[in-house]
Design an enzyme around this catalytic site. Structure first.
Site, PDB file in Angstrom:
ATOM      1  N   LYS A   1       0.865  -1.195   0.000  1.00 31.22           N
ATOM      2  CA  LYS A   1       0.000   0.000   0.000  1.00 31.22           C
ATOM      3  C   LYS A   1       0.899   1.242   0.000  1.00 31.22           C
ATOM      4  O   LYS A   1       2.084   1.152   0.202  1.00 31.22           O
ATOM      5  CB  LYS A   1      -0.862   0.018   1.264  1.00 31.22           C
ATOM      6  CG  LYS A   1      -1.865  -1.094   1.335  1.00 31.22           C
ATOM      7  CD  LYS A   1      -2.847  -0.854   2.438  1.00 31.22           C
ATOM      8  CE  LYS A   1      -2.449  -1.561   3.720  1.00 31.22           C
ATOM      9  NZ  LYS A   1      -2.280  -2.993   3.587  1.00 31.22           N
TER      10      LYS A   1
ATOM     11  N   GLY B   1       7.737  -7.668  -6.346  1.00 26.49           N
ATOM     12  CA  GLY B   1       6.984  -8.299  -7.430  1.00 26.49           C
ATOM     13  C   GLY B   1       6.781  -7.323  -8.573  1.00 26.49           C
ATOM     14  O   GLY B   1       7.408  -6.249  -8.626  1.00 26.49           O
TER      15      GLY B   1
ATOM     16  N   SER C   1       5.619  -3.692  -7.445  1.00 30.98           N
ATOM     17  CA  SER C   1       6.666  -2.898  -6.789  1.00 30.98           C
ATOM     18  C   SER C   1       7.758  -2.499  -7.775  1.00 30.98           C
ATOM     19  O   SER C   1       8.255  -1.368  -7.747  1.00 30.98           O
ATOM     20  CB  SER C   1       7.310  -3.699  -5.655  1.00 30.98           C
ATOM     21  OG  SER C   1       6.329  -4.087  -4.730  1.00 30.98           O
TER      22      SER C   1
ATOM     23  N   ILE D   1       4.881 -14.948  -4.470  1.00 31.20           N
ATOM     24  CA  ILE D   1       4.279 -16.288  -4.486  1.00 31.20           C
ATOM     25  C   ILE D   1       3.476 -16.488  -5.759  1.00 31.20           C
ATOM     26  O   ILE D   1       3.186 -17.608  -6.146  1.00 31.20           O
ATOM     27  CB  ILE D   1       3.385 -16.553  -3.253  1.00 31.20           C
ATOM     28  CG1 ILE D   1       2.156 -15.653  -3.250  1.00 31.20           C
ATOM     29  CG2 ILE D   1       4.167 -16.423  -1.969  1.00 31.20           C
ATOM     30  CD1 ILE D   1       1.049 -16.146  -2.310  1.00 31.20           C
ATOM     31  N   ASP D   2       3.104 -15.381  -6.417  1.00 35.83           N
ATOM     32  CA  ASP D   2       2.229 -15.494  -7.601  1.00 35.83           C
ATOM     33  C   ASP D   2       2.977 -16.007  -8.835  1.00 35.83           C
ATOM     34  O   ASP D   2       2.344 -16.483  -9.777  1.00 35.83           O
ATOM     35  CB  ASP D   2       1.605 -14.130  -7.925  1.00 35.83           C
ATOM     36  CG  ASP D   2       0.842 -13.546  -6.758  1.00 35.83           C
ATOM     37  OD1 ASP D   2       0.407 -14.338  -5.895  1.00 35.83           O
ATOM     38  OD2 ASP D   2       0.681 -12.318  -6.694  1.00 35.83           O
TER      39      ASP D   2
ATOM     40  N   MET E   1      -4.116 -18.557  -3.447  1.00 34.62           N
ATOM     41  CA  MET E   1      -3.787 -17.210  -3.939  1.00 34.62           C
ATOM     42  C   MET E   1      -3.156 -17.298  -5.339  1.00 34.62           C
ATOM     43  O   MET E   1      -3.092 -18.359  -5.938  1.00 34.62           O
ATOM     44  CB  MET E   1      -2.835 -16.525  -2.973  1.00 34.62           C
ATOM     45  CG  MET E   1      -3.481 -16.046  -1.696  1.00 34.62           C
ATOM     46  SD  MET E   1      -2.250 -15.180  -0.689  1.00 34.62           S
ATOM     47  CE  MET E   1      -3.314 -14.400   0.517  1.00 34.62           C
TER      48      MET E   1
ATOM     49  N   ARG F   1     -17.152 -28.777   1.134  1.00 38.76           N
ATOM     50  CA  ARG F   1     -16.564 -27.919   2.167  1.00 38.76           C
ATOM     51  C   ARG F   1     -15.440 -27.119   1.506  1.00 38.76           C
ATOM     52  O   ARG F   1     -14.790 -27.615   0.593  1.00 38.76           O
ATOM     53  CB  ARG F   1     -15.971 -28.735   3.319  1.00 38.76           C
ATOM     54  CG  ARG F   1     -16.990 -29.467   4.167  1.00 38.76           C
ATOM     55  CD  ARG F   1     -17.814 -28.525   5.033  1.00 38.76           C
ATOM     56  NE  ARG F   1     -18.673 -29.240   5.947  1.00 38.76           N
ATOM     57  CZ  ARG F   1     -19.890 -29.701   5.673  1.00 38.76           C
ATOM     58  NH1 ARG F   1     -20.413 -29.506   4.451  1.00 38.76           N
ATOM     59  NH2 ARG F   1     -20.590 -30.348   6.569  1.00 38.76           N
TER      60      ARG F   1
ATOM     61  N   GLN G   1       0.090 -19.370   2.861  1.00 36.73           N
ATOM     62  CA  GLN G   1       0.936 -19.597   1.676  1.00 36.73           C
ATOM     63  C   GLN G   1       2.146 -18.676   1.651  1.00 36.73           C
ATOM     64  O   GLN G   1       3.105 -18.908   0.922  1.00 36.73           O
ATOM     65  CB  GLN G   1       0.123 -19.346   0.400  1.00 36.73           C
ATOM     66  CG  GLN G   1      -0.933 -20.394   0.174  1.00 36.73           C
ATOM     67  CD  GLN G   1      -2.030 -19.908  -0.760  1.00 36.73           C
ATOM     68  OE1 GLN G   1      -2.010 -20.211  -1.931  1.00 36.73           O
ATOM     69  NE2 GLN G   1      -2.975 -19.155  -0.228  1.00 36.73           N
TER      70      GLN G   1
HETATM   71  N1  LIG Z   1       5.277   2.072  -0.935  1.00 34.80           N
HETATM   72  C1  LIG Z   1       5.180   1.271  -1.956  1.00 34.80           C
HETATM   73  N2  LIG Z   1       6.232   0.809  -2.607  1.00 34.80           N
HETATM   74  C2  LIG Z   1       6.044   0.001  -3.670  1.00 34.80           C
HETATM   75  N3  LIG Z   1       4.869  -0.400  -4.140  1.00 34.80           N
HETATM   76  C3  LIG Z   1       3.814   0.072  -3.522  1.00 34.80           C
HETATM   77  C4  LIG Z   1       3.937   0.900  -2.434  1.00 34.80           C
HETATM   78  N4  LIG Z   1       2.747   1.189  -2.025  1.00 34.80           N
HETATM   79  C5  LIG Z   1       1.902   0.586  -2.803  1.00 34.80           C
HETATM   80  N5  LIG Z   1       2.507  -0.077  -3.695  1.00 34.80           N
HETATM   81  C6  LIG Z   1       1.642  -0.736  -4.561  1.00 34.80           C
HETATM   82  O1  LIG Z   1       1.714  -2.037  -4.258  1.00 34.80           O
HETATM   83  C7  LIG Z   1       1.568  -2.720  -5.429  1.00 34.80           C
HETATM   84  C8  LIG Z   1       2.303  -3.871  -5.200  1.00 34.80           C
HETATM   85  O2  LIG Z   1       1.495  -4.803  -5.808  1.00 34.80           O
HETATM   86  P1  LIG Z   1       1.538  -6.263  -5.417  1.00 34.80           P
HETATM   87  O3  LIG Z   1       0.810  -6.492  -4.165  1.00 34.80           O
HETATM   88  O4  LIG Z   1       1.212  -7.034  -6.633  1.00 34.80           O
HETATM   89  O5  LIG Z   1       3.052  -6.408  -5.042  1.00 34.80           O
HETATM   90  P2  LIG Z   1       4.186  -6.953  -5.852  1.00 34.80           P
HETATM   91  O6  LIG Z   1       5.355  -6.079  -5.647  1.00 34.80           O
HETATM   92  O7  LIG Z   1       3.791  -7.222  -7.257  1.00 34.80           O
HETATM   93  O8  LIG Z   1       4.444  -8.270  -5.055  1.00 34.80           O
HETATM   94  P3  LIG Z   1       3.367  -9.415  -4.796  1.00 34.80           P
HETATM   95  O9  LIG Z   1       2.489  -9.473  -5.991  1.00 34.80           O
HETATM   96  O10 LIG Z   1       4.185 -10.607  -4.588  1.00 34.80           O
HETATM   97  O11 LIG Z   1       2.654  -9.021  -3.559  1.00 34.80           O
HETATM   98  C9  LIG Z   1       2.112  -1.849  -6.515  1.00 34.80           C
HETATM   99  O12 LIG Z   1       1.387  -2.021  -7.710  1.00 34.80           O
HETATM  100  C10 LIG Z   1       1.875  -0.497  -5.992  1.00 34.80           C
HETATM  101  O13 LIG Z   1       0.685   0.063  -6.492  1.00 34.80           O
HETATM  102  O1  LIG Z   2      -1.327  -8.907   1.560  1.00 37.16           O
HETATM  103  P1  LIG Z   2      -2.709  -8.800   0.972  1.00 37.16           P
HETATM  104  O2  LIG Z   2      -3.083  -7.387   0.776  1.00 37.16           O
HETATM  105  O3  LIG Z   2      -3.697  -9.615   1.701  1.00 37.16           O
HETATM  106  O4  LIG Z   2      -2.608  -9.340  -0.517  1.00 37.16           O
HETATM  107  C1  LIG Z   2      -3.023 -10.574  -0.954  1.00 37.16           C
HETATM  108  C2  LIG Z   2      -2.480 -10.772  -2.328  1.00 37.16           C
HETATM  109  O5  LIG Z   2      -1.076 -10.757  -2.285  1.00 37.16           O
HETATM  110  C3  LIG Z   2      -0.581 -11.960  -2.824  1.00 37.16           C
HETATM  111  O6  LIG Z   2      -0.401 -12.865  -1.743  1.00 37.16           O
HETATM  112  C4  LIG Z   2       0.751 -11.732  -3.458  1.00 37.16           C
HETATM  113  O7  LIG Z   2       0.628 -10.858  -4.537  1.00 37.16           O
HETATM  114  C5  LIG Z   2      -1.662 -12.424  -3.783  1.00 37.16           C
HETATM  115  O8  LIG Z   2      -1.545 -13.786  -4.111  1.00 37.16           O
HETATM  116  C6  LIG Z   2      -2.885 -12.053  -3.005  1.00 37.16           C
HETATM  117  O9  LIG Z   2      -3.981 -11.830  -3.855  1.00 37.16           O
HETATM  118 MG   LIG Z   3       2.371  -8.672  -7.914  1.00 41.86          MG
END
Ligand SMILES: Nc1ncnc2c1ncn2[C@@H]1O[C@H](COP(=O)(O)OP(=O)(O)OP(=O)(O)O)[C@@H](O)[C@H]1O
Ligand SMILES: O=P(O)(O)OC[C@H]1O[C@](O)(CO)[C@@H](O)[C@@H]1O
Ligand SMILES: [Mg+2]
Length: 358
Positions: free
Chosen positions: A77, A114, A117, A139-140, A182, A276, A284
């Protein structure tokens, strides 16, 4: 000349992040004599004044290889370009984050993240003249180009173990047990764990399903005396009319969740099977990293530090054909890696007689 490296973890946590941090610290300090600073809570640490970071050395990272989570904390976030404010508005805080990077006097920033980020950090780096290097984790397993990403294998192991456990209770009660996993918009965890865990039905977002075919498969099993079935389903699988099932929490954040119950109800109403549902959720992401994730994390960490030594920035380390190769981050993030509907794992599942819903 000695360099000063920053490192942060961003996006959802997963197993193996600490192993990557450890590898970076070992190689950067031990081989090159660089300084390493861990930045807290992804980019949020760069918003603090002074920026919230800690110098990492072999002593204060002891024992990290086999621990889950991330000692630096993380966030998915607080997008720098649309940072959520308490009054519900969002503002651009990118310049503050860039200033935080420069205040730390960094020569380079290693981003363990990911697709989301890496896209954000790249934009920040371009705007603020920051030298970044990407290390793929998720993990995705949805980051393009790399065959492996930190955390995926542990998640698959956990989902496989869940199927192993569900199988006994499904058989004991003659039930259809559904495991929702997930994966965001890609079905990698479901297809891998489904094959490894002996699922009877695997539903992934890449292959549209027909609920009648799913039910027929379960009935056919019943007809040959197999009174139970195991179904694994990815969180992003759609409803019969093509809608995504998501939930909005009290903070207004939307997440996938609920397709398992939807499919369970559809099966029960069509063929009367007792169902169920288990939603595996964040288990995960937690726990002790699998050996493969420790290996991938260690390899990526070392390779990323070598890129710093070469001053090769805006690159991400990837795993391709049994070795680590660096590619421009731009290339890695422009392609979202879903499951190949004609690929080896899908063929394997079909060859095993697993129903994919089509
Ligand atoms: N402070 C932050 N630094 C980096 N990304 C951020 C930050 N705050 C929010 N993000 C958001 O978080 C998203 C990260 O998305 P996501 O949850 O898919 O993470 P990811 O880096 O792809 O890793 P993963 O999918 O494994 O969780 C980014 O698209 C971006 O909008
Ligand atoms: O940490 P949060 O906001 O619950 O995010 C869950 C999401 O993050 C992941 O674990 C990794 O991108 C996804 O598989 C899942 O949809
Ligand atoms: Mg991602």
């Amino acid at each position: 000349m000695g360099k000063r490296i920053g490192i942060l973890t961003s996006g959802g946590d997963c197993a193996g992040l600490n192993a990557a941090i450890r590898a970076v610290v070992y190689h950067a300090t031990g081989t090159y004599g660089y300084e390493v600073f861990g930045i807290y809570q992804a980019t949020l640490g760069l918003l603090e004044r002074p920026p919230k970071a800690i110098e990492l050395n072999r002593t204060n990272i002891r024992g990290l290889l086999l621990t889950g989570g991330t000692i630096l904390g993380t966030t998915n976030k607080g997008d720098p370009f649309a940072y959520p404010m308490p009054d519900g508005t969002s503002i651009d805080r990118s310049e503050e984050m860039i200033e935080g990077y420069h205040q730390l006097g960094l020569d380079a920033l290693l981003v363990i993240g990911g697709d989301g980020s890496l896209a954000i950090l790249r934009k920040l780096a371009k705007q603020g003249n920051m030298n970044i290097i990407g290390i793929p984790k998720t993990i995705d397993n949805d980051i393009g180009i790399t065959e492996r990403s930190i955390g995926f294998q542990t998640a698959v192991n956990i989902a496989t173990e869940a199927l192993d456990r569900l199988q006994f209770t499904a058989a004991s009660h003659n039930r259809v047990l559904i495991l929702e996993v997930m994966g965001r918009d890609a079905g990698h965890i479901a297809i891998s764990a489904g094959i490894a865990g002996g699922a009877d039905v695997i539903l992934i977002p890449e292959i549209p399903y027909n609920i009648n075919k799913v039910c027929d498969h379960i009935v056919k099993r019943r007809d040959i005396g197999k009174n139970y079935s195991l179904v694994i389903i990815s969180e992003a699988v759609k409803t019969i009319d093509g809608g995504a099932i998501t939930n909005v929490d009290v903070l207004g954040e939307r997440r996938y969740g609920g397709i398992g119950h939807y499919i369970a109800d559809s099966i029960t109403s069509k063929i009367g099977a007792e169902t169920r549902v288990t939603v595996l959720g964040h288990t995960q992401r937690g726990g002790i990293p699998a050996a493969t994730d420790r290996l991938v994390a260690s390899t990526f960490g070392v390779a990323a530090v070598d890129l710093v030594a070469e001053d090769k920035y805006d690159y991400m380390v990837t795993w391709q054909n049994r070795q680590v190769v660096s590619v421009p981050i731009e290339d890695a993030i422009k392609h979202y890696q879903t499951v190949d509907a004609e690929g080896t794992l899908v063929k394997t599942a079909r060859g095993l007689g697993i129903c994919l819903g089509d």
